[in-house]
Design an enzyme around this catalytic site. Structure first.
Site, PDB file in Angstrom:
ATOM      1  N   HIS A   1       1.799   4.593  -2.793  1.00  0.00           N
ATOM      2  CA  HIS A   1       1.910   6.053  -2.633  1.00  0.00           C
ATOM      3  C   HIS A   1       3.264   6.527  -3.146  1.00  0.00           C
ATOM      4  CE1 HIS A   1      -1.790   6.703  -0.486  1.00  0.00           C
ATOM      5  NE2 HIS A   1      -1.448   5.949   0.547  1.00  0.00           N
TER       6      HIS A   1
ATOM      7  N   HIS B   1       3.426   6.754  -6.833  1.00  0.00           N
ATOM      8  CA  HIS B   1       2.678   7.926  -7.292  1.00  0.00           C
ATOM      9  C   HIS B   1       3.595   9.156  -7.243  1.00  0.00           C
ATOM     10  CE1 HIS B   1      -1.487  10.144  -6.947  1.00  0.00           C
ATOM     11  NE2 HIS B   1      -0.955  10.263  -8.147  1.00  0.00           N
TER      12      HIS B   1
ATOM     13  N   HIS C   1       0.838  -1.203   0.000  1.00  0.00           N
ATOM     14  CA  HIS C   1       0.000   0.000   0.000  1.00  0.00           C
ATOM     15  C   HIS C   1       0.880   1.263   0.000  1.00  0.00           C
ATOM     16  CE1 HIS C   1      -3.641   2.364   1.351  1.00  0.00           C
ATOM     17  NE2 HIS C   1      -2.668   3.172   1.756  1.00  0.00           N
ATOM     18  N   GLU C   2       1.813   1.328   0.946  1.00  0.00           N
ATOM     19  CA  GLU C   2       2.653   2.526   1.057  1.00  0.00           C
ATOM     20  C   GLU C   2       3.552   2.689  -0.168  1.00  0.00           C
ATOM     21  OE1 GLU C   2       1.961   4.764   3.203  1.00  0.00           O
ATOM     22  OE2 GLU C   2       0.639   3.517   4.409  1.00  0.00           O
TER      23      GLU C   2
HETATM   24 ZN   LIG Z   1      -2.794   5.254   2.045  1.00  0.00          ZN
END
Ligand SMILES: [Zn+2]
Length: 660
Positions: A447, A450, A443-444
């Site tokens: 980010h 991105h 998940h991290e």
């Molecule tokens: Zn998040």
């Protein structure tokens, strides 16, 4: 690539001769910023930023309207953010108190300056001249135009267009709101006390004793004793008139501020620039209520039962003891897995980089260079993965420096920190992750990617600086990869035997996640709806508790418990105000992207490139709904959003719980 293994704490790291070199090299500052080799450096960095910003304000005011105006505004924002963002991280995570304190001070000082700039009439005039000049505006590219509008939005929500008296009122309201937010947040965590004699003797030991009182600091949701859960629920959520008054004043003040600067409600103001404000999306929530999620489950449960029973069912129905999984998820294996996934999908590799003396704040922090196969270095990720005293227990992505095209034509590379709280392993043994930790790492990293792949011209819209309801799309999408057998099979190896994780263990894990997923989602919908009503039309028709009761019964299905006020513990009302729905919205988009683009082949390079081009590359520089359309090559309807969420749920589950 191999060096990534060195992320395993305790594994031997070969530094060789460079050790000697390091001893003689000069002390560098944090993140390589020269001033930050000592806490006092923050003052220096801050003064420099403020000096630069003064010059840039003058330049902005004296430059004729054109693309140059936006560039100067972005430079101004960059000079302040570069110190403020870095300090934002240091103030929470640096092990040395003096550093944390100095960073906190810098944050406060820069925050004050930013507030002043947002109400600087002359500075705003220079931007207004640009936005008002139709000929110049129509000659700008869409990215520049959008960034100009976003800067204007910052001025407008500060009430710059108001007369002197109203502007002062706006400033006062802002100050009051800030105080109320802090007070409310503190109030959400304060334990409630109760005379110990009120509780049956055999359950008292579950709570902290304080003389004749017991302290209830949470819901004890995992406790197998029904009575303990019930007592904790009723006591911890007991209504508190002071906290209630704070919340009601906060909501009313937000509403006044929104109306003062020209919006119908606070929600209208908050949804500016998001996906939700797109016509049609407003009805998503109504539709969510009408969806097929059944309420059968709830007839037998009380609100304090739901999290406990979902945990029990998960464990009983599927044998998913983390201890069985951990040996297959060493941190090194997981990082290799990410590296291999990114290289197949996006042509990107992660390399561990030697850090300079003073560059990192704790010796177990690792620096990764993100390198594209043809474009070269894209940016840096500092991995601060391990627990240590005084480090917050939260998984988080921090932007330390935004990407932007500099005046000399070079690209300012983005720098981020990924913070996890992994347990420290014994010396010599690798760090082993539970399935949940592995999913969080993915998940991290979503980010971080991105941030790394956002190639925006302006740092104001770098990477994750995008609409709140789009921000979780890249990270939630990574969770789909983390739960796909084909992906997991590439990296999950037993750290001792090298044996791959058996397929049925992966499917058991995935199936277990569907347990109670419908109820969990219904709870999220309830929270989101409540947040919308609280930030909607004022004055509210009823008290916040009555609204909670009504909404809970209508949307969630579980009965409201007399004299409780859960909303007084809902800390996200502060940070997300009117945007709590964002998580569900992002999940819906990620689900559509996964199913349409990657479910067939999670390593499809053409889809990876499309994902980069249509979504990641734009950061916040493009309307989020346009990015979604570009990726899906169609415009999703409201039904598509709702279907995307509902289709991930297990419809057989209600039957299962009825049978068991
Ligand atoms: Zn998040």
């Amino acid at each position: 690539m191999v060096i990534i293994q060195s992320l395993n704490k305790g594994a031997e790291i070969k530094v060789g001769n460079s050790d000697v070199f390091l001893l003689f090299s000069a002390l560098q500052g944090l993140f390589g910023v020269p001033e930050l080799s000592c806490p006092e450096g923050f003052q220096e960095a801050q003064d420099k930023a403020l000096q630069d910003s003064e010059q840039l304000v003058q330049k902005a005011c004296s430059t004729p309207p054109g693309p140059e105006t936006v560039k100067i505004f972005d430079q101004l924002s960059d000079s302040l953010c570069r110190v403020a963002d870095l300090a934002d991280f240091v103030k929470v995570a640096h092990p040395d108190f003096a550093f944390r304190e100095a960073a906190e001070e810098a944050c406060r000082n820069i925050g004050t300056v930013v507030e002043k700039l947002n109400t600087d009439v002359e500075l705003c005039q220079s931007l207004r001249r640009l936005l008002g000049d139709e000929t110049v505006m129509s000659s700008l590219d869409p990215e520049t135009r959008r960034v100009a509008e976003l800067f204007m939005f910052d001025f407008e929500i500060s009430g710059i267009h108001l007369d002197e008296e109203k502007r002062k009122k706006a400033v006062d309201l802002n100050v009051r709101i800030l105080d109320l937010c802090n007070e409310f947040l503190i109030g959400t965590h304060i334990p409630n006390k109760i005379d110990k004699h009120v509780l049956p003797e055999h359950i008292r030991y579950n709570f902290t004793a304080e003389g004749n009182y017991l302290q209830v600091a949470g819901l004890h949701a995992d406790c197998p004793d029904d009575l303990v859960r019930e007592a904790a629920y009723k006591i911890f959520l007991h209504s508190n008139s002071q906290q209630l008054a704070r919340l009601e004043e906060l909501l009313a003040s937000r509403n006044s501020l929104a109306q003062l600067v020209g919006y119908d409600t606070f929600a209208h103001r908050a949804l500016q620039g998001t996906m939700a404000k797109t016509p049609g999306m407003r009805h998503v929530w109504k539709d969510m209520l009408r969806n097929q999620m059944s309420g059968i489950l709830f007839q037998m449960l009380m609100p304090w039962d739901h999290p406990y029973y979902s945990g029990v069912l998960r464990a009983e129905r599927y044998n998913i003891d983390p201890g069985l999984y951990c040996p297959f998820f060493s941190l090194g294996a997981c990082m290799e897995g990410l590296n291999s996934l990114f290289s197949q999908l996006l042509g990107i590799s992660l390399y561990a980089e030697q850090t300079k003396r003073g560059e990192i704040w704790s010796e177990d922090v690792r620096k990764l260079a993100v390198v594209h196969e043809t474009e070269g270095l894209l940016g840096y990720i500092y991995c601060d993965f391990f627990q240590r005293p005084d480090k917050p227990h939260q998984d988080c992505h921090f932007t330390v420096r935004g990407g932007r095209l500099k005046e000399n034509g070079e690209y300012q590379l983005p720098v981020v920190v990924l913070m996890l709280s992994l347990p420290n392993s014994a010396r010599g043994a690798p760090t082993l992750l539970s399935p949940g930790m592995m999913e969080n790492l993915f998940h991290e990293m979503g980010h971080a990617m991105h941030s790394m792949l956002g190639r925006t011209r302006y740092q104001h819209v770098t990477g994750t600086r995008c609409a709140t309801d789009f921000a979780e799309v890249p990270s939630i999408l990574m969770e789909y990869f983390a739960n796909d057998y084909r992906v997991v099979n590439q990296f999950a190896r037993h750290y001792k035997t090298g044996q791959p994780l058996p397929k049925n263990m992966v499917s058991r894990l995935c199936e277990s996640k569907k347990v109670c997923a419908a109820a969990d989602m219904q709870l999220q919908v309830f929270y989101a709806v409540l947040d919308q009503i609280y930030h909607g039309k004022h004055p509210l028709k009823k008290s916040t508790t009555e609204i909670l009761k009504e909404t809970q019964e209508k949307v969630y299905g579980l009965p409201y418990v007399h004299n409780t006020a859960w909303q007084l513990r809902f800390s996200h009302l502060v940070g997300y105000g009117a945007k709590y729905y964002s998580y569900l919205m992002s999940r819906a988009v990620a689900s559509m992207v996964w199913k349409q683009c990657f479910a067939q082949n999670p390593f499809d390079r053409a889809m990876g490139e499309r994902y980069r081009r249509e979504m990641l590359a734009h950061g916040g520089a493009k309307e989020p709904m346009l990015m979604v359309q570009g990726m899906l090559q169609k415009s999703p309807s409201v039904e598509d959003f709702v279907d995307a969420l509902v289709s991930d749920l297990d419809h057989d589950f209600e039957t299962f719980i009825m049978d068991s």
